[in-house]
Design an enzyme around this catalytic site. Structure first.
Site, short mmCIF file in Angstrom:
data_model
loop_
_atom_site.label_atom_id
_atom_site.label_comp_id
_atom_site.label_asym_id
_atom_site.label_seq_id
_atom_site.Cartn_x
_atom_site.Cartn_y
_atom_site.Cartn_z
CD GLU A 17 24.07 -20.99 -51.72
OE1 GLU A 17 24.61 -21.80 -50.96
OE2 GLU A 17 24.71 -20.21 -52.45
CG LEU A 18 22.52 -28.44 -51.42
CD1 LEU A 18 23.08 -29.48 -50.44
CD2 LEU A 18 22.24 -29.11 -52.76
#
Length: 427
Positions: free
Chosen positions: A144-145
């Site tokens: 999710e970065l």
């Protein structure tokens, strides 16, 4: 020069079956539901999108390029339920116009809880990508970065990576642009590519919104926004879920036709091109450093960790999961280790999210539970059973070791009495 850098996250979790406190079996995962979702998304997104990408690469003689991060848990499911999808990804890999990125094998939050576990999952994912697609990932994207200043030195320590992807959050960038290359503050060699969230979200979230003032979004209009970067940047990072194509945005919205025409419109400008992340960081030098003292992600309006760690249920579930790490490792049981790692997938905690604001519907997508509380109770029932399995496996191993050491059978009464107190302490 405006180089468009397309990156797609490709992921589906292993969803849990309904599991009560009274269940004693270790069959935690809902194979029927997972098969159903996997085949559905393959039909609506993965297969038509992959065919489209191949078509565009051929049409533009390799000038169109794209990158993917495919989780290990999805690759396992695709092998079982939709192997033809893997074949089409392999065809894309053979074009030399597609890059596969590195991440955690189980799409986990291990970076925040266990650096040893995180490192092992990154290495496992690297081996898997090499096995399936013949590429060794050179660019890393965390689940999710998720990113902060401590990620870059850890990735440098693992080795083999040239860059990291992260969210171009306003509160991190300030007046600066996401359309250039940066360096982390505490890494000597790595570069950072930051998501242009406005342009990415125009496709990923706003494309079919009829109340959006820019609807309908046509390829020509979007290419004009990309062209505007010329002179004030040189790389436009469009990062999004692959399920945007055909699942989040249904085929009826025109999303595939938009993508079909977009490369031509962007390449119409002579200064534009497409680059993979590795090509982008090789082509452009860093203009400065980015300081991220507090953890960011690409999730929701806040761009923080609140989607997975925003309430007491999520925090408790995560802490109990990683508290089990030592017992899982002591068990030395491959099936227990595999189940524990599948439980690390971030989606399990996303389903426990109690935020229901402007982005609340996102938390309901593909969610098998009626409420966050159901998700929490179900997860903890599974985790409790996994803990008991660990204890039994450790006791079994102790019995075998004791028996081997003293040349006795494990059924011997004297042996059983000697282990009584150690068994009680484990259980």
């Amino acid at each position: 020069m405006a180089s468009v850098c397309f990156y797609f996250q490709v992921h589906q979790p292993n969803r849990l079956r309904h599991y009560t406190f009274f269940d004693r079996h270790s069959n935690y995962f809902d194979d029927v539901k997972n098969s159903e979702v996997c085949k559905k998304v393959a039909k609506k997104c993965y297969l038509p999108a992959n065919r489209l990408m191949l078509e565009l690469i051929e049409k533009y003689n390799g000038k169109f390029k794209v990158s993917y991060s495919i989780t290990g848990v999805l690759l396992e499911q695709l092998q079982k339920y939709a192997p033809e999808v893997i074949t089409t990804f392999q065809q894309l890999a053979n074009t030399s116009c597609v890059e596969f990125l590195g991440e955690t094998y189980y799409h986990s939050l291990s970076f925040l809880y266990s650096r040893d576990e995180f490192t092992e999952q990154v290495k496992q994912h690297r081996r898997t990508i090499r096995q399936f697609f013949g590429q060794t990932p050179r660019v890393f994207r965390n689940t999710e970065l998720i990113y902060n200043n401590s990620l870059a030195p850890l990735i440098e320590q693992i080795g083999g990576f040239d860059a990291i992807l992260a969210e171009g959050a306003d509160h991190i960038l300030g007046y600066r642009s996401p359309n250039v290359v940066y360096r982390p503050v505490n890494a000597s060699r790595l570069k950072l590519l930051l998501k242009n969230y406005r342009l990415s979200d125009d496709i990923a979230f706003r494309f079919s919104n009829r109340d959006w003032k820019e609807w309908p979004l046509k390829a020509e209009k979007f290419a004009g926004w990309v062209n505007a970067v010329n002179g004030c940047g040189y790389v436009v990072n469009l990062f999004m879920d692959y399920e945007t194509l055909g699942e989040h945005q249904w085929e009826e919205t025109g999303i595939f036709e938009f993508m079909r025409h977009l490369p031509g419109e962007i390449l119409r400008h002579p200064d534009n091109d497409f680059k993979t992340p590795s090509e982008a960081v090789k082509a452009y030098g860093a203009v400065g450093t980015i300081d991220v003292p507090h953890t960011i992600s690409w999730a929701d309006i806040e761009r923080d960790l609140s989607a997975w760690m925003g309430n007491a249920m999520q925090e408790n579930a995560l802490s109990e999961l990683y508290r089990l790490k030592d017992k899982v490792e002591q068990s030395k049981a491959p099936d227990i280790i595999a189940d524990w790692r599948k439980l690390q997938t971030s989606d399990h905690f996303y389903y426990m999210c109690t935020k229901w604001f402007a982005d609340g519907d996102v938390h309901k997508y593909f969610n098998p539970y009626n409420s966050p509380y159901d998700a929490y109770i179900n997860f903890m029932n599974v985790l409790d059973n996994l803990g008991a399995r660990c204890s039994r496996a450790i006791l079994k191993k102790q019995r075998e070791e004791y028996a081997a050491e003293h040349s006795i059978q494990t059924q011997n009464e004297d042996y059983t009495s000697k282990l009584y107190y150690s068994e009680r302490s484990l259980l």
